[in-house]
Write a protein that holds these residues in place. Structure first.
Motif, mmCIF file in Angstrom:
data_model
loop_
_atom_site.group_PDB
_atom_site.id
_atom_site.type_symbol
_atom_site.label_atom_id
_atom_site.label_comp_id
_atom_site.label_asym_id
_atom_site.label_seq_id
_atom_site.Cartn_x
_atom_site.Cartn_y
_atom_site.Cartn_z
ATOM 1 N N GLY A 198 -96.315 5.874 66.462
ATOM 2 C CA GLY A 198 -98.197 6.552 66.581
ATOM 3 C C GLY A 198 -98.295 5.365 66.080
ATOM 4 O O GLY A 198 -99.005 4.509 66.205
ATOM 5 N N ASP A 199 -98.883 5.818 64.389
ATOM 6 C CA ASP A 199 -99.938 4.745 63.921
ATOM 7 C C ASP A 199 -99.287 4.394 62.612
ATOM 8 O O ASP A 199 -99.402 3.462 62.367
ATOM 9 C CB ASP A 199 -100.558 5.708 62.272
ATOM 10 C CG ASP A 199 -102.020 6.430 63.752
ATOM 11 O OD1 ASP A 199 -102.612 5.799 64.696
ATOM 12 O OD2 ASP A 199 -102.566 7.315 62.593
ATOM 13 N N HIS A 200 -97.799 4.445 62.860
ATOM 14 C CA HIS A 200 -96.680 3.570 62.468
ATOM 15 C C HIS A 200 -96.085 2.435 62.243
ATOM 16 O O HIS A 200 -95.352 2.868 64.475
ATOM 17 C CB HIS A 200 -95.299 4.779 61.412
ATOM 18 C CG HIS A 200 -95.087 4.201 60.697
ATOM 19 N ND1 HIS A 200 -94.944 4.653 59.216
ATOM 20 C CD2 HIS A 200 -93.443 3.230 60.249
ATOM 21 C CE1 HIS A 200 -94.385 3.848 58.658
ATOM 22 N NE2 HIS A 200 -93.180 3.077 59.869
ATOM 23 N N GLU A 201 -96.116 0.828 62.342
ATOM 24 C CA GLU A 201 -95.695 -0.150 62.776
ATOM 25 C C GLU A 201 -94.533 -0.374 61.580
ATOM 26 O O GLU A 201 -94.163 -0.109 60.957
ATOM 27 C CB GLU A 201 -96.598 -1.004 63.022
ATOM 28 C CG GLU A 201 -96.242 -1.811 63.655
ATOM 29 C CD GLU A 201 -97.384 -3.092 64.389
ATOM 30 O OE1 GLU A 201 -97.562 -3.632 64.782
ATOM 31 O OE2 GLU A 201 -97.848 -4.174 63.331
ATOM 32 N N VAL A 202 -93.463 -0.741 62.917
ATOM 33 C CA VAL A 202 -91.873 -1.333 62.099
ATOM 34 C C VAL A 202 -91.592 -2.482 62.405
ATOM 35 O O VAL A 202 -91.793 -2.657 63.522
ATOM 36 C CB VAL A 202 -90.787 -0.144 62.054
ATOM 37 C CG1 VAL A 202 -90.768 0.525 60.219
ATOM 38 C CG2 VAL A 202 -90.892 0.235 62.957
ATOM 39 N N GLU A 203 -91.612 -3.751 61.187
ATOM 40 C CA GLU A 203 -90.761 -4.996 61.870
ATOM 41 C C GLU A 203 -88.979 -4.585 61.892
ATOM 42 O O GLU A 203 -88.452 -4.439 61.058
ATOM 43 C CB GLU A 203 -91.132 -5.730 60.982
ATOM 44 C CG GLU A 203 -91.032 -7.098 61.088
ATOM 45 C CD GLU A 203 -92.315 -8.012 60.863
ATOM 46 O OE1 GLU A 203 -91.724 -9.143 61.083
ATOM 47 O OE2 GLU A 203 -93.194 -7.506 60.359
ATOM 48 N N LEU A 204 -89.041 -4.856 62.859
ATOM 49 C CA LEU A 204 -87.230 -5.276 63.158
ATOM 50 C C LEU A 204 -86.501 -5.529 63.141
ATOM 51 O O LEU A 204 -86.963 -6.763 64.102
ATOM 52 C CB LEU A 204 -87.070 -4.029 64.142
ATOM 53 C CG LEU A 204 -87.241 -2.641 64.323
ATOM 54 C CD1 LEU A 204 -87.686 -1.916 65.982
ATOM 55 C CD2 LEU A 204 -86.679 -2.001 63.641
ATOM 56 N N PRO A 205 -85.354 -6.352 62.373
ATOM 57 C CA PRO A 205 -84.687 -7.492 62.579
ATOM 58 C C PRO A 205 -84.135 -7.205 63.673
ATOM 59 O O PRO A 205 -83.548 -6.420 64.447
ATOM 60 C CB PRO A 205 -83.493 -7.691 61.470
ATOM 61 C CG PRO A 205 -83.531 -5.840 61.037
ATOM 62 C CD PRO A 205 -84.870 -5.211 61.340
ATOM 63 N N VAL A 206 -83.906 -8.710 64.384
ATOM 64 C CA VAL A 206 -83.093 -9.296 65.422
ATOM 65 C C VAL A 206 -81.895 -9.782 65.279
ATOM 66 O O VAL A 206 -82.045 -10.781 64.179
ATOM 67 C CB VAL A 206 -83.913 -10.406 66.311
ATOM 68 C CG1 VAL A 206 -83.442 -10.633 67.616
ATOM 69 C CG2 VAL A 206 -85.555 -9.327 66.972
ATOM 70 N N VAL A 207 -81.216 -10.002 65.961
ATOM 71 C CA VAL A 207 -79.138 -10.068 65.837
ATOM 72 C C VAL A 207 -79.734 -11.071 67.074
ATOM 73 O O VAL A 207 -79.364 -10.834 68.447
ATOM 74 C CB VAL A 207 -78.279 -9.315 65.878
ATOM 75 C CG1 VAL A 207 -76.924 -10.183 65.598
ATOM 76 C CG2 VAL A 207 -78.986 -8.373 64.701
ATOM 77 N N VAL A 208 -79.002 -12.646 66.519
ATOM 78 C CA VAL A 208 -79.427 -13.492 68.285
ATOM 79 C C VAL A 208 -77.271 -14.071 68.101
ATOM 80 O O VAL A 208 -76.727 -13.939 67.513
ATOM 81 C CB VAL A 208 -80.156 -14.692 68.383
ATOM 82 C CG1 VAL A 208 -79.571 -15.365 68.995
ATOM 83 C CG2 VAL A 208 -81.378 -14.078 67.586
ATOM 84 N N GLY A 209 -76.906 -13.832 69.498
ATOM 85 C CA GLY A 209 -75.623 -14.223 69.783
ATOM 86 C C GLY A 209 -74.986 -15.680 69.850
ATOM 87 O O GLY A 209 -76.793 -16.375 70.082
ATOM 88 N N THR A 210 -73.878 -15.751 69.984
ATOM 89 C CA THR A 210 -74.116 -17.070 69.863
ATOM 90 C C THR A 210 -74.293 -17.607 71.682
ATOM 91 O O THR A 210 -74.220 -18.741 71.690
ATOM 92 C CB THR A 210 -72.413 -17.570 69.991
ATOM 93 O OG1 THR A 210 -71.436 -16.449 70.546
ATOM 94 C CG2 THR A 210 -72.103 -17.279 68.429
#
Ligand code: CMC
Length: 429
Positions: free
Chosen positions: A10-22
């Motif tokens: 909707g109007d709500h924006e969230v920032e999500l953390p990203v996990v990167v593997g080896t």
């Protein structure tokens, strides 16, 4: 470069953390999504969901790569014993010669089962499937070994892990002996792991029995290629059951039950049944390829396709090479091997299979070797379970040690009726 992910609901924006593997795999961490937006993610069959981070097994389904703790499975299969690979999976490093000798000794000390467990086998119905027996008896180990059930005591956990690795071949062979009405054979601890299993499967008290070293070698290879496969259905089950603090025996018993399904470990049995069916039906391979392509028919080519591999399953390649080796020694004399090769050839050039990237998986050729070793068909998935044991244990331990350990409890989107008034029985129509 730091990666970030944004999600707009909707109007709500969230920032999500990203996990990167080896290996540069990228995962968007949605663990705070519900608390910040009220929404959850929905992914039936977990096609796109990482349930955990893990340092045990890496597989790249596009390139056909499989590594245990960083080591390519091909190298482990060519050079190691199954117990060496078990040690690697469970402890994280290959053992030194002294560590391996100590480990082998330890496993040897636990191969026998409590005498009362032997009585269990009389209670099962004749013809009971050995996977049902294995799952039941492994679960019942918790009632025989209460001294190793405390999941918070690392020594008790270690003891239960050793007991599982050591006793599973004994229980598996007992299940087979019971089904054919032969006496249960005690383990012979001067034999190494695979030879000991073959001895319990095939020897009888009335006769001398020599284990064929080629057979023990082939079994060793099969157990290694089955030893782990990251977050598959049975391993996820083991982790999920264990997340409730259930003991290791209970968790593994549930994993064995998950493995029994024909879409998972049970596919090796289903595959040989299918090859036999084709043979009895005049070896008309194309007919069965057409049936598998027909959406009105629920027939599938067993031993074909994989959720993760969109390339030739590296385990299938290793097993096929082992089949060829046994064939050259005159040990595979089975018409279904020829049918399997023909089926593979037809399927791999057929547009339906090419488009969907459906290749032979681990279960396609394993049955041919099991049959060459004289293993009855209903025992195939039991052997898969024997091989997968160290993987299940390693994952259970990793889950327990995870700093973020929580009970696994997925959410859902409810689609049933909204609130309605209760109707007394007499008034219901
Ligand atoms: N024969 C014919 N068509 C197939 C097959 C098959 N073996 N496997 C997948 N497909 C088709 C499927 O019908 C679908 O077609 P469409 O896109 O037109 O609807 C497409 O390929 C994708 O299949 P899916 O069922 O959505 O894929 P999935 O990732 O959910 O399933 C699988 C993976 C292994 C369950 C499936 O490939 C299968 O049922 N294979 C046969 C059983 C088998 O060999 N299982 C052992 C897996 S490896 C060892 C293990 O996990 O224990």
């Amino acid at each position: 470069m730091a990666l970030g992910a944004k999600l707009k609901i909707g109007d709500h924006e969230v920032e999500l953390p990203v996990v990167v593997g080896t290996e540069d795999e990228v995962g968007v961490d949605v663990s705070a999504l519900r608390s910040s937006t009220g929404a959850i993610t929905l992914d039936e069959g977990f096609v796109n969901t990482g349930s955990t981070t893990s340092a045990i097994t890496y597989l790249d389904g596009e390139k056909g790569i499989l590594r245990y703790r960083g080591y390519p499975v091909e190298q482990l299969a060519a050079n190691c014993s199954f117990l060496e690979v078990s040690y690697l999976l469970i402890h994280g490093e290959l053992p030194t010669a002294a560590q391996l000798a100590e480990y082998q000794d330890l496993i040897r000390q636990h191969t026998m089962v409590h005498e009362s467990i032997r009585k269990f086998f009389d209670g099962f119905m004749p013809g009971a499937h050995p996977m049902a027996i294995l799952s039941a008896v492994v679960g019942a180990l918790a009632s025989f070994y209460p001294d190793s059930l405390d999941v918070n005591d690392p020594f008790q956990v270690h003891v239960s892990a050793v007991r599982l690795l050591a006793k599973t071949p004994t229980i598996a062979a007992y299940a087979h002996k019971e089904s054919i009405g032969q006496p249960l054979v005690y383990p012979k601890n001067k034999l190494e792991y695979c030879a000991n299993f073959l001895h319990m499967m095939f020897s009888v008290p009335a006769e001398e029995y020599e284990v064929d070293p080629d057979d023990a070698e082939a079994l060793n290879l099969l157990l290694i290629v089955h030893a782990d496969h990251e977050q598959n259905c049975s391993t996820s089950t083991v982790r999920m059951v264990g997340s409730s603090d259930a003991n290791l025996f209970a968790s593994i018993s549930a994993g064995i039950a998950a493995l029994s399904g024909p879409l998972h470990g049970g596919a090796n049995e289903a595959c040989v049944n299918m090859l036999e069916r084709i043979r009895k039906d005049g070896s008309n391979v194309s007919k069965y390829v057409d049936m598998a392509k027909d959406k009105a028919n629920n027939f599938r080519l067993m031993g074909f396709g994989h959720r993760v591999y969109k390339n030739y399953d590296p385990r299938a390649k290793i097993i096929k090479a082992a089949c060829d080796k046994l064939l050259s020694k005159g040990k595979v004399n089975d018409p279904i091997f020829e049918i399997a090769q023909k089926l593979e050839e037809v399927a791999l050039t057929d547009g339906y299979f090419v488009e969907r990237k459906l290749y032979p998986n681990v279960d396609f050729y394993s049955g041919v070797i099991y049959r060459a070793l004289g293993i009855p068909i209903e025992m195939f998935t039991v052997l898969f379970a024997m091989g997968r044991m160290p993987g299940w244990i390693a994952h259970w331990l990793e889950m327990r040690k995870s700093p973020g350990k929580k009970i696994n409890r997925p959410r859902q989107i409810y689609t049933g009726p909204t609130e309605r008034e209760f109707v007394p029985l007499a008034k219901r129509k």
